[in-house]
Design a protein around this motif. Structure first.
Motif, PDB file in Angstrom:
ATOM      1  N   LYS A   1      26.033 -22.092   4.690  1.00  0.00           N
ATOM      2  CA  LYS A   1      24.660 -21.786   4.279  1.00  0.00           C
ATOM      3  C   LYS A   1      23.860 -21.015   5.334  1.00  0.00           C
ATOM      4  CE  LYS A   1      24.293 -25.804   1.214  1.00  0.00           C
ATOM      5  NZ  LYS A   1      23.491 -26.999   0.863  1.00  0.00           N
TER       6      LYS A   1
ATOM      7  N   VAL B   1      10.141 -25.430  -0.371  1.00  0.00           N
ATOM      8  CA  VAL B   1      11.026 -25.166  -1.520  1.00  0.00           C
ATOM      9  C   VAL B   1      12.354 -24.580  -1.075  1.00  0.00           C
ATOM     10  CG1 VAL B   1       9.103 -24.883  -3.108  1.00  0.00           C
ATOM     11  CG2 VAL B   1       9.937 -22.904  -1.844  1.00  0.00           C
ATOM     12  N   GLU B   2      12.402 -23.983   0.127  1.00  0.00           N
ATOM     13  CA  GLU B   2      13.650 -23.384   0.599  1.00  0.00           C
ATOM     14  C   GLU B   2      14.785 -24.394   0.732  1.00  0.00           C
ATOM     15  OE1 GLU B   2      10.387 -20.645   1.859  1.00  0.00           O
ATOM     16  OE2 GLU B   2      10.707 -22.805   1.839  1.00  0.00           O
ATOM     17  N   PHE B   3      14.454 -25.669   0.904  1.00  0.00           N
ATOM     18  CA  PHE B   3      15.491 -26.686   1.068  1.00  0.00           C
ATOM     19  C   PHE B   3      16.090 -27.127  -0.264  1.00  0.00           C
ATOM     20  CE2 PHE B   3      13.017 -26.992   4.945  1.00  0.00           C
ATOM     21  CZ  PHE B   3      13.998 -27.084   5.910  1.00  0.00           C
ATOM     22  N   GLN B   4      15.399 -26.900  -1.377  1.00  0.00           N
ATOM     23  CA  GLN B   4      15.920 -27.211  -2.710  1.00  0.00           C
ATOM     24  C   GLN B   4      16.433 -28.653  -2.810  1.00  0.00           C
ATOM     25  OE1 GLN B   4      15.966 -25.070  -5.592  1.00  0.00           O
ATOM     26  NE2 GLN B   4      14.448 -24.140  -4.257  1.00  0.00           N
ATOM     27  N   ASP B   5      15.656 -29.571  -2.243  1.00  0.00           N
ATOM     28  CA  ASP B   5      16.009 -30.991  -2.304  1.00  0.00           C
ATOM     29  C   ASP B   5      15.032 -31.684  -3.242  1.00  0.00           C
ATOM     30  OD1 ASP B   5      16.828 -33.553  -1.954  1.00  0.00           O
ATOM     31  OD2 ASP B   5      16.607 -33.603   0.224  1.00  0.00           O
ATOM     32  N   ARG B   6      15.423 -31.844  -4.491  1.00  0.00           N
ATOM     33  CA  ARG B   6      14.536 -32.421  -5.499  1.00  0.00           C
ATOM     34  C   ARG B   6      14.625 -33.944  -5.557  1.00  0.00           C
ATOM     35  NH1 ARG B   6      12.682 -28.180  -8.458  1.00  0.00           N
ATOM     36  NH2 ARG B   6      13.886 -26.244  -8.338  1.00  0.00           N
TER      37      ARG B   6
ATOM     38  N   GLU C   1       6.215 -33.389   0.161  1.00  0.00           N
ATOM     39  CA  GLU C   1       6.510 -32.089  -0.441  1.00  0.00           C
ATOM     40  C   GLU C   1       7.068 -31.150   0.630  1.00  0.00           C
ATOM     41  OE1 GLU C   1       2.968 -30.725  -2.372  1.00  0.00           O
ATOM     42  OE2 GLU C   1       3.151 -32.158  -4.017  1.00  0.00           O
TER      43      GLU C   1
ATOM     44  N   TYR D   1       7.710 -21.617   6.875  1.00  0.00           N
ATOM     45  CA  TYR D   1       7.897 -22.595   5.808  1.00  0.00           C
ATOM     46  C   TYR D   1       6.581 -23.334   5.560  1.00  0.00           C
ATOM     47  CZ  TYR D   1      12.988 -22.056   6.296  1.00  0.00           C
ATOM     48  OH  TYR D   1      14.268 -21.563   6.327  1.00  0.00           O
TER      49      TYR D   1
END
Length: 437
Positions: free
Chosen positions: A250, A96-101, A93, A129
């Motif tokens: 980015k 969430v900042e990386f947004q890699d699902r 896990e 983070y």
């Protein structure tokens, strides 16, 4: 327990055979027989997953500090207690900042043997983070079922300005550093005025450096040696106004400026100069006096870690007032900012000129890669011609800004964000070599 893709494919095929038995009875018998065998295989797979010794351990290893804009390694130490090799899928896990699902790792773990798996994260913003749990999906003997093991290992790390560049620079010697980093060598002009030592005169030495008093005492010609001037003050000045929120690849312009400031501060201290820092917008948010003490770089890094861009227009008058009150020695001010038009620069020009009257001022602002692509692209339609002309005007404005700043004796750099660090270091070494500072 989870069903795998293989399980669903085989079950679908067997059910299809059974359904075809309505037309051809032979297929019904094949389908029913296949389903019975499939259920037996599933039971065996189930027992292979839930045996007494079945377990998988995992421990995450990561640094407390991550370098912004650089790949940072994370290592997973895993061990399987199964008596057979098992195929696993690991879902860590990540923040969430990386947004890699779709993040996941796959491996085969041998029985009772430690295994290291690693991956990298490249943050684009500074801050704190949070990492979550580690989920391990163990595949059964024939790959029909999966069992999930969840390892609770919540942890956190802080993302600091890019210090990996500094680590790479530390590996390089002082002489070879410029060649490897892409920093150009410059010819030194003139002579320094900082005395080093007295030595015997030999043919070829500059006769203007002859020390006549020492020559009289020694009864032979002696001359003075001079060294580069040191202990000069170099301030990185970061404009945190709304323009610095623009992003390229980015990463914001503010983060590019912060990374370049940290690298220049390190090089400044390596050259026996004093490094300082100023950040401002409507007011001065932080001021670190120039120094070369051992913990100066650490202090600058801690201050830069907390800086954020604002949504207001910067006021250069507060910068000038701060410098007038607190900086008495002639210094170099490297100002990281962004000017889109000549008019926006002229609003701040009076304060830059006042600052340049007592100090050396280097204004660093950015080129827009997208604008350059639009200028280089050959227009084909009417709309393309309008876009091309508009982009060309913007680039022309920026070149005019450089020309106008130089007319008033203000140094300037117009650079792309990815080239910022090297261009700033080149300019610093260039100014040192030309005895401007």
């Amino acid at each position: 327990m989870f069903l795998t893709k293989r399980f669903l494919i085989i079950l679908t095929a067997l059910l299809s055979f059974t359904a075809m038995g309505m037309l051809w009875p032979i297929f019904y018998k094949i389908g029913v027989g296949g389903i019975l065998l499939f259920l037996v295989a599933c039971l065996k797979d189930l027992f292979s997953l839930y045996s007494k010794e079945a377990d998988v351990t995992c421990e995450r290893e990561l640094q407390n500090r991550f370098s912004n804009g650089d790949p940072n390694p994370i290592v997973l130490h895993m061990k399987s207690l199964y008596k057979r090799p098992v195929a696993v899928k690991i879902i860590d896990e990540i923040p969430v900042e990386f947004q890699d699902r779709a993040f996941g790792l796959k491996a085969v773990l041998p029985p009772s043997e430690a295994v290291k798996l690693s991956y990298e994260l490249t943050p684009k913003r500074r801050g704190t983070y949070q990492m979550g749990n580690i989920h391990i999906y163990v595949s059964s003997l024939w790959g029909l079922l999966e069992r999930r093991f969840t390892v609770e290992q919540p942890s956190s790390f802080k993302v600091y300005p890019s210090f990996m560049l500094i680590r790479n620079m530390e590996i390089l010697s002082v002489e070879n550093k410029a060649k490897v980093c892409g920093i150009k060598q410059v010819r030194r002009i003139g002579s320094s005025t900082e005395f080093d030592q007295i030595k015997e005169y030999v043919p070829g030495d500059d006769y203007r450096t002859i020390n006549w008093k020492a020559s009289a005492r020694k009864h032979q010609l002696m001359c003075n040696l001079y060294t580069d001037e040191q202990s000069q003050q170099i301030f990185n000045v970061i404009d945190k106004g709304r323009g610095m929120q623009h992003t390229f690849q980015k990463m914001s312009l503010l983060d590019y400026a912060i990374n370049a400031s940290l690298a220049l501060s390190y090089l400044t201290i390596q050259h026996s100069d004093h490094a300082g820092l100023v950040t401002f917008e409507q007011k001065v948010d932080s001021f670190v006096p120039a120094s070369s003490k051992l913990n100066q770089l650490e202090l600058i890094m801690e201050v830069l870690h907390k800086e954020e861009a604002s949504y207001i227009q910067s006021d250069y008058s507060v910068l000038y007032e701060l410098v007038r009150r607190k900086v008495n020695k002639r210094s170099l001010f490297v100002i990281y900012t962004t000017f889109d038009t000549n008019i926006s620069m002229e609003r701040q020009l009076p304060y830059l000129r006042k600052l340049a009257s007592s100090h050396v001022v280097l204004v660093v602002f950015f080129q827009d890669d997208e604008m350059i692509k639009l200028v280089d692209k050959k227009p084909t339609t009417t709309e393309d011609y309008y876009v091309h002309v508009s982009a060309a005007n913007i680039e022309y404005e920026k070149r005019m800004i450089v020309k106008n700043l130089r007319r008033y004796g203000i140094q300037s750099i117009l650079t792309r964000p990815e080239n910022l660090t090297v261009d700033v270091i080149n300019k610093y070494l260039d100014l040192k070599a030309k005895r401007v500072i």
